[in-house]
Design a protein around this motif. Structure first.
Motif, PDB file in Angstrom:
ATOM      1  N   PHE A   1      42.190  36.342  32.385  1.00  0.00           N
ATOM      2  CA  PHE A   1      42.406  37.477  31.488  1.00  0.00           C
ATOM      3  C   PHE A   1      41.281  37.585  30.475  1.00  0.00           C
ATOM      4  O   PHE A   1      40.665  36.588  30.103  1.00  0.00           O
ATOM      5  CB  PHE A   1      43.743  37.331  30.768  1.00  0.00           C
ATOM      6  N   GLN A   2      41.088  38.810  30.019  1.00  0.00           N
ATOM      7  CA  GLN A   2      40.009  39.070  29.060  1.00  0.00           C
ATOM      8  C   GLN A   2      40.183  38.233  27.797  1.00  0.00           C
ATOM      9  O   GLN A   2      39.236  37.694  27.257  1.00  0.00           O
ATOM     10  CB  GLN A   2      39.977  40.559  28.718  1.00  0.00           C
ATOM     11  N   SER A   3      41.443  38.113  27.349  1.00  0.00           N
ATOM     12  CA  SER A   3      41.705  37.331  26.131  1.00  0.00           C
ATOM     13  C   SER A   3      42.125  35.907  26.474  1.00  0.00           C
ATOM     14  O   SER A   3      42.698  35.209  25.650  1.00  0.00           O
ATOM     15  CB  SER A   3      42.795  38.010  25.322  1.00  0.00           C
TER      16      SER A   3
ATOM     17  N   LYS B   1      38.736  50.261  35.068  1.00  0.00           N
ATOM     18  CA  LYS B   1      38.477  48.973  35.713  1.00  0.00           C
ATOM     19  C   LYS B   1      39.678  48.038  35.590  1.00  0.00           C
ATOM     20  O   LYS B   1      40.151  47.479  36.580  1.00  0.00           O
ATOM     21  CB  LYS B   1      37.254  48.283  35.074  1.00  0.00           C
ATOM     22  N   THR B   2      40.160  47.880  34.356  1.00  0.00           N
ATOM     23  CA  THR B   2      41.293  46.990  34.135  1.00  0.00           C
ATOM     24  C   THR B   2      42.506  47.473  34.917  1.00  0.00           C
ATOM     25  O   THR B   2      43.236  46.678  35.513  1.00  0.00           O
ATOM     26  CB  THR B   2      41.615  46.914  32.632  1.00  0.00           C
ATOM     27  N   THR B   3      42.710  48.774  34.933  1.00  0.00           N
ATOM     28  CA  THR B   3      43.857  49.329  35.644  1.00  0.00           C
ATOM     29  C   THR B   3      43.795  48.967  37.126  1.00  0.00           C
ATOM     30  O   THR B   3      44.801  48.550  37.711  1.00  0.00           O
ATOM     31  CB  THR B   3      43.903  50.856  35.462  1.00  0.00           C
TER      32      THR B   3
ATOM     33  N   LEU C   1      38.796  38.715  37.692  1.00  0.00           N
ATOM     34  CA  LEU C   1      38.258  38.345  36.379  1.00  0.00           C
ATOM     35  C   LEU C   1      38.004  39.600  35.561  1.00  0.00           C
ATOM     36  O   LEU C   1      37.188  40.440  35.946  1.00  0.00           O
ATOM     37  CB  LEU C   1      36.951  37.563  36.538  1.00  0.00           C
ATOM     38  N   ASP C   2      38.721  39.741  34.448  1.00  0.00           N
ATOM     39  CA  ASP C   2      38.594  40.943  33.623  1.00  0.00           C
ATOM     40  C   ASP C   2      37.687  40.666  32.429  1.00  0.00           C
ATOM     41  O   ASP C   2      38.114  40.083  31.442  1.00  0.00           O
ATOM     42  CB  ASP C   2      39.975  41.408  33.156  1.00  0.00           C
ATOM     43  N   GLU C   3      36.467  41.082  32.499  1.00  0.00           N
ATOM     44  CA  GLU C   3      35.465  40.874  31.453  1.00  0.00           C
ATOM     45  C   GLU C   3      35.574  39.482  30.853  1.00  0.00           C
ATOM     46  O   GLU C   3      35.709  39.331  29.640  1.00  0.00           O
ATOM     47  CB  GLU C   3      35.632  41.939  30.348  1.00  0.00           C
ATOM     48  N   PRO C   4      35.505  38.452  31.699  1.00  0.00           N
ATOM     49  CA  PRO C   4      35.788  37.106  31.200  1.00  0.00           C
ATOM     50  C   PRO C   4      34.751  36.594  30.215  1.00  0.00           C
ATOM     51  O   PRO C   4      35.034  35.694  29.445  1.00  0.00           O
ATOM     52  CB  PRO C   4      35.782  36.252  32.469  1.00  0.00           C
TER      53      PRO C   4
HETATM   54 MG   LIG Z   1      39.276  46.812  30.436  1.00  0.00          MG
END
Ligand SMILES: [Mg+2]
Ligand SMILES: Nc1ncnc2c1ncn2[C@@H]1O[C@H](COP(=O)(O)OP(=O)(O)O)[C@@H](O)[C@H]1O
Lengths: 293, 353
Positions: free
Chosen positions: B86-88, B47-49, B162-165
């Motif tokens: 970003f996730q972080s 997913k992130t990729t 949105l990456d696992e926000p």
């Molecule tokens: Mg990921």
């Protein structure tokens, strides 16, 4: 108030406080005192002389044999040269140190460790030996001259005993003190911040200026302190690579305590050097304060 | 009108030669304008990729990515009309909240007052107007999340990635932020490409969901279809609770389950041979003993507030989950007693196994 807590604190601190007092406070007080005395006839100091500012005045004004007092720049030049060389060295170390540290931080873990080791290896030999090595490299029958003459035939380059030679020696000696603190910051750098900057439309230059540089700033100021201050008081490098011609404050002090046997004058120059360093540190602190607001 | 995002046969491998790992395998998706599109899948499915390919942080070996009809492969991240949460969060630690949000606006040539106005707007939108002068380190996780959202929305991107926000937030805050996120997307009218491994989150928020597994998109449908008519056993298993019953189907479309029940194949014998039948716990019905397709022994009943969840042991030994509304529930037999289970034909999915 004498509580148990205070007694404990004083007891625990007393070894280091004693040490600080005996090794730094006391010598400094003696130095300041000597700087107000006169040179002795047989020894370096006439301990019974009245206190006065003569030695500080001597730095800028001289009494002619007919009694007129005139301004001279003999020592001012040395101070100015020292400040310029130290500032130049610091600046150049930043210019080289930031990209170098950045490159190191971008390496895989093993590569970083190897480079850090390579940077620290020179510290295993004394600074004196390393500066002698530069003496051999820079002199007229040395490798620099040889390479330059092979490329552009002509006269000897005549690098040794110039400001440039001192500058090269200082940069060489102090560059690691710039690279390592900056590297320490970049090593912990969160690279996703750079991606965030790109993502928000910043090109490489803006991302570097607006994100990487400000975050690296604590490392750069630490490096600047570690380079500028010892550079200002440098002694071995100008003595070897500058010969007698390009004196820095450190050499001037050594001359007074050594060959000239004029301790009070040497002490006054030392105090001036100390004041210059304090000024630099205060300026740096002020600038940092302004930035963080 | 071209799609907001058009991903065509994109493949991506990491590593070279013998060490190459194919993380995305010929993925194709078209995402419509103003759609809330979700990539759902377990950790490591790519997913992130895929998101990083759209943003431009990675380059695909094969395939094309078009945003609003424009081919992106030659554009660096800073020239693409997308922004990422970003996730972080990746907030700039040396800048204040307002400066963080202004970052994406300053390069655009907008005037100082224009930047200030839009920073104010963006922060107002996420209800962080009072925190303008704080540094990110002085904010809670949920507040940082909002600032990251405002920062990415302020430049008005065509597409927001949105990456696992919400994954770093605690449950209550996550639920609240889900609602806000959905409202925000509708207000701003921006295409959202949302990544999550939380199936519930995906179903609640999305217009369409792409379920990913090992670098492929297995099913791409609206949440209801994904939940009720999973196309693969993996999708059925990954999303919500589900019972799998092994069996065989013959050429006439009659299913004989290992546990003894006989059913008609709702798809009239599209496959035959070994199959598994899947049914959601709430779609199976509890009926008096002997009147259902199969009987089960009651192992345990759990009160869930919204209903009752029964664990039943089938004759073949496997455990069957059955959920019913607590209010309507008929009196339960004692533990160890038997109940009948009805498997309505409309409620079952059949997968070849
Ligand atoms: Mg990921
Ligand atoms: N830079 C990389 N180098 C090598 N492998 C990677 C890299 N990034 C991701 N991977 C691998 O690709 C796979 C998919 O990763 P990712 O897209 O982050 O998954 P997800 O976001 O769905 O959890 C994982 O197996 C991961 O190990």
């Amino acid at each position: 108030m004498i509580s148990r807590e205070n007694i404990r604190r004083v007891t625990l601190l007393s070894p280091s406080l004693t040490m600080l007092f005996v090794m730094i406070g006391l010598p400094l007080a003696i130095l300041a005192w000597i700087s107000l005395l006169q040179r002795g006839v047989t020894s370096g100091v006439d301990w019974s002389a009245p206190l006065g500012l003569d030695n500080y005045i001597r730095l800028l004004w001289e009494e002619d044999f007919d009694g007129t007092i005139f301004f001279h720049t003999r020592y001012l030049e040395v101070v100015l040269r020292s400040v310029l060389l130290a500032a130049g060295t610091t600046f150049f170390c930043i210019i080289v140190g930031v990209p170098a540290a950045l490159w190191m931080a971008s390496l895989p873990k093993r590569g970083r460790d190897v480079i850090v080791l390579l940077i620290t290896i020179p510290f295993w030999t004394s600074l004196l030996v390393r500066n002698y090595a530069w003496l051999i490299i820079l002199r007229d029958d040395g490798s620099v001259n040889w390479v330059v003459n092979a490329l552009i035939p002509g006269d000897d380059v005549g690098l040794l005993y110039t400001n440039t030679a001192v500058f090269i020696g200082l940069v060489y000696s102090f560059l690691p003190f710039m690279i390592l603190p900056i590297y320490a910051v970049f090593e912990k750098f969160d690279w996703s911040l750079l991606e965030a900057a790109y993502d928000l439309g910043a090109g490489r230059a803006r991302a570097f200026r607006k994100v990487m540089l400000p975050i690296a700033m604590p490392g750069i100021t630490a490096g600047a302190m570690l380079v500028f201050i010892p550079c200002l008081g440098a002694f071995i490098t100008p003595a070897l690579l500058g010969g007698g011609k390009t004196l820095m404050i450190g050499n001037l002090i050594q001359l007074q305590f050594g060959p000239s046997r004029n301790w009070p004058f040497g002490a006054s120059i030392s105090i001036v050097l100390l004041a210059l360093m304090m000024l630099f540190l205060m300026g740096l602190a002020l600038w940092k304060n302004r930035r963080s607001q | 009108m071209p799609s907001a995002v058009d991903i065509r046969n994109v493949s991506k491998s990491f590593g070279r030669g013998a060490y190459a790992v194919e993380v995305l395998k010929s993925v194709s998706v078209e995402i419509a304008h103003k759609e809330f599109f979700t990539l759902l899948g377990p950790s490591g499915c790519g997913k992130t990729t895929l998101l990083r390919l759209i943003a431009g942080f990675e380059a695909a070996q094969k395939g094309q990515i078009l945003i609003d009809g424009v081919e992106m492969s030659s554009l660096p991240p800073f020239q693409r009309p997308v922004n990422t949460v970003f996730q972080s969060y990746s907030l700039f630690p040396h800048l204040t909240v307002a400066q963080n949000v202004a970052f994406g606006l300053e390069g655009t040539g907008a005037s100082r007052s224009e930047v200030k106005r839009r920073v104010g707007e963006a922060l107002e939108m996420v209800r962080m107007g009072d925190f303008e002068c704080r540094k990110p380190s002085e904010l809670s996780g949920g507040q940082q999340q909002r600032v990251a959202l405002a920062r990415a929305l302020a430049p008005r991107p065509k597409v927001l990635l949105l990456d696992e926000p919400l994954s770093a937030l605690d449950l209550k805050l996550r639920k609240q932020m889900q609602i806000e996120l959905k409202q925000l997307q509708e207000e701003a009218g921006i295409t959202f490409v949302f990544v999550t491994h939380d199936q519930e989150e995906a179903l609640t928020l999305s217009d369409r969901v792409a379920v990913m597994h090992q670098g492929r998109i297995l099913q791409l449908d609206d949440p209801r279809t994904i939940y009720e008519h999973p196309s693969h056993r993996f999708v059925a298993d990954f999303i919500g609770d589900i019972n799998f019953l092994e069996g065989r189907v013959d050429t006439r479309g009659v299913i004989a389950l290992k546990c003894g029940a006989v059913l008609a194949d709702s798809r009239a014998g599209a496959t035959h041979g070994d199959i598994s039948v899947a049914i959601r716990p709430e779609r199976a019905k509890r009926v008096p003993t002997g009147q259902g397709n199969v009987d089960g022994t009651l192992i345990q009943s759990v009160y869930l507030g919204t209903g009752l969840l029964h664990q039943l042991r089938l004759p073949c030994g496997s455990v069957f989950l059955l959920r019913e509304a607590a209010a309507e529930a008929a009196p339960l037999p004692a533990h160890g007693g038997t109940v009948g289970i009805e498997l309505p034909a409309a409620a079952i999915s059949v997968f070849a196994s």
